[in-house]
Design a protein around this motif. Structure first.
Motif, PDB file in Angstrom:
ATOM      1  N   ALA A 100      35.665  56.405  54.191  1.00 48.12           N
ATOM      2  CA  ALA A 100      35.127  55.082  55.063  1.00 48.12           C
ATOM      3  C   ALA A 100      36.366  54.023  53.714  1.00 48.12           C
ATOM      4  CB  ALA A 100      33.858  55.242  54.733  1.00 48.12           C
ATOM      5  N   LEU A 103      39.617  54.124  55.662  1.00 49.14           N
ATOM      6  CA  LEU A 103      39.182  54.357  56.926  1.00 49.14           C
ATOM      7  C   LEU A 103      39.556  52.693  57.547  1.00 49.14           C
ATOM      8  CD1 LEU A 103      38.665  54.303  60.261  1.00 49.14           C
ATOM      9  CD2 LEU A 103      36.721  54.787  59.948  1.00 49.14           C
ATOM     10  N   LEU A 107      41.808  49.982  59.879  1.00 51.66           N
ATOM     11  CA  LEU A 107      41.961  49.799  61.165  1.00 51.66           C
ATOM     12  C   LEU A 107      42.336  47.981  60.971  1.00 51.66           C
ATOM     13  CD1 LEU A 107      38.506  51.152  61.938  1.00 51.66           C
ATOM     14  CD2 LEU A 107      40.607  51.203  62.572  1.00 51.66           C
ATOM     15  N   ARG A 161      31.505  64.199  59.624  1.00 55.16           N
ATOM     16  CA  ARG A 161      32.047  62.629  59.440  1.00 55.16           C
ATOM     17  C   ARG A 161      33.281  62.516  59.905  1.00 55.16           C
ATOM     18  NH1 ARG A 161      28.731  62.956  52.833  1.00 55.16           N
ATOM     19  NH2 ARG A 161      26.957  62.348  53.727  1.00 55.16           N
ATOM     20  N   VAL A 164      33.108  61.786  63.028  1.00 57.33           N
ATOM     21  CA  VAL A 164      32.965  60.548  62.974  1.00 57.33           C
ATOM     22  C   VAL A 164      33.606  58.977  63.102  1.00 57.33           C
ATOM     23  CG1 VAL A 164      31.047  58.322  62.434  1.00 57.33           C
ATOM     24  CG2 VAL A 164      30.467  60.615  62.921  1.00 57.33           C
ATOM     25  N   LEU A 165      34.502  59.620  61.202  1.00 60.09           N
ATOM     26  CA  LEU A 165      35.575  59.068  61.066  1.00 60.09           C
ATOM     27  C   LEU A 165      36.666  58.202  61.764  1.00 60.09           C
ATOM     28  CD1 LEU A 165      36.006  59.347  57.710  1.00 60.09           C
ATOM     29  CD2 LEU A 165      35.562  57.454  58.332  1.00 60.09           C
ATOM     30  N   ALA A 167      36.381  59.278  65.595  1.00 60.23           N
ATOM     31  CA  ALA A 167      36.360  58.441  66.279  1.00 60.23           C
ATOM     32  C   ALA A 167      35.926  56.898  66.524  1.00 60.23           C
ATOM     33  CB  ALA A 167      33.971  59.047  67.153  1.00 60.23           C
ATOM     34  N   LEU A 168      35.084  57.078  65.306  1.00 65.44           N
ATOM     35  CA  LEU A 168      35.652  55.143  64.990  1.00 65.44           C
ATOM     36  C   LEU A 168      36.273  54.282  65.039  1.00 65.44           C
ATOM     37  CD1 LEU A 168      33.482  54.857  61.518  1.00 65.44           C
ATOM     38  CD2 LEU A 168      32.235  54.057  63.717  1.00 65.44           C
ATOM     39  N   TRP A 171      37.692  54.310  69.022  1.00 63.47           N
ATOM     40  CA  TRP A 171      37.070  53.176  69.381  1.00 63.47           C
ATOM     41  C   TRP A 171      37.521  51.499  68.988  1.00 63.47           C
ATOM     42  CZ3 TRP A 171      32.207  55.445  67.762  1.00 63.47           C
ATOM     43  CH2 TRP A 171      31.781  56.801  68.721  1.00 63.47           C
ATOM     44  N   THR A 172      37.991  52.050  68.077  1.00 61.42           N
ATOM     45  CA  THR A 172      38.860  50.785  66.832  1.00 61.42           C
ATOM     46  C   THR A 172      39.958  49.942  68.436  1.00 61.42           C
ATOM     47  OG1 THR A 172      37.695  50.522  64.992  1.00 61.42           O
ATOM     48  CG2 THR A 172      39.455  49.340  65.356  1.00 61.42           C
ATOM     49  N   THR A 175      39.105  49.258  71.338  1.00 61.90           N
ATOM     50  CA  THR A 175      38.772  47.933  71.737  1.00 61.90           C
ATOM     51  C   THR A 175      39.596  46.523  71.726  1.00 61.90           C
ATOM     52  OG1 THR A 175      36.467  48.637  71.234  1.00 61.90           O
ATOM     53  CG2 THR A 175      37.351  46.571  70.650  1.00 61.90           C
TER      54      THR A 175
END
Length: 261
Positions: A100, A103, A107, A161, A164-165, A167-168, A171-172, A175
């Motif tokens: 995380a 990540l 980002l 996990r 999920v990482l 996907a995050l 999505w960022t 956005t």
């Protein structure tokens, strides 16, 4: 991991595919720098977004997937000792917190380089593209080493996990692209548009948003679906090992055992 299921082994590509991927990643990183340095498309948000996406999304993925680690040794036939130590250290410290953290760093770097002040600064001072590309590629490599295996380095998080990482991250980027594309006035003031010539300001923003959406989906969606598919298959294998007979079948299993005697 459930008992009876073999531990996961890193997926290793052949030497030739890895060389091709690594060369493609290096080419993407170089291509992200050259147009700005030579003033190509400097007045177009679409062009700037394309070079940005190559450095932030495409180059790190290709470099990690195709990293020719053996090329770092003089003979090119073995993995460097420092890399073996790093691989052992990573294997000994699994966990979602470190993943995380990588990540978050990636980002933050991506969002920072899409802020109006920095985008305008790069357009006005093209040499800054070297710093932009360098930080984007390095931060991206850190994230991608948490998403995929790059033998001998193995992703530390479990497959769900990792999905999920990825996907995050996707999505960022989506956005940021949405906010840029839907802005009524435009974020950036360095791009100039002449009525009746080329793309309008609104079209320039919207096409840029589509580029970010498409490339983010192209690099992160396969990671999401691949890891979910592999995780589901592993869970199914674990169920087959733990419960060899379906519910309600003990009598049939016992009868078959008696008949085989």
């Amino acid at each position: 991991m459930s008992a009876g299921v073999a531990p996961r082994r890193p997926v290793a590509l052949g030497a030739r595919p890895r060389r091709l991927l690594a060369a493609s990643g290096l080419a993407a990183a170089v291509l992200a720098c050259l147009p700005d340095l030579f003033g190509i498309g400097s007045g177009s948000e679409v062009a700037q977004t394309l070079w940005f996406a190559l450095a932030a999304l495409v180059a790190p993925a290709l470099l990690v997937l195709g990293a020719p680690w053996t090329a770092l040794t003089p003979g090119g036939s073995s993995v460097p000792p420092w890399l073996e130590r790093l691989a052992r250290a990573r294997a000994a410290s699994p966990g979602v917190r470190r993943s995380a953290g990588f990540l978050l760093v990636d980002l933050v770097v991506i969002v920072a380089w899409r802020m109006p002040a920095l985008v305008d600064a790069v357009a006005r001072h093209p040499v800054l593209v070297l710093a932009e590309t360098g930080t984007l590629v390095l931060a991206g490599i850190g994230l991608w080493l948490e998403l995929v295996d790059s033998p001998p380095l193995v992703a530390r998080s479990s497959r769900p996990r990792r999905a999920v990482l990825a996907a995050l991250a996707m999505w960022t980027v989506w956005t940021v692209a949405y906010l840029e594309g839907m802005s009524s006035t435009g974020w950036y003031h360095v791009f100039h548009h002449v009525a009746g010539s080329g793309l309008s300001a609104a079209a320039d923003r919207q096409v840029s948003a589509v580029i970010l959406w498409a490339l983010a989906a192209a690099v992160f969606m396969p990671v999401v679906f691949w890891n979910l598919a592999q995780w589901l298959r592993t869970e199914a294998d674990a169920d087959n090992v733990a419960r060899p007979f379906s519910a309600g079948s003990p009598r049939r299993a016992l009868g078959a055992a008696e008949a085989s005697r």
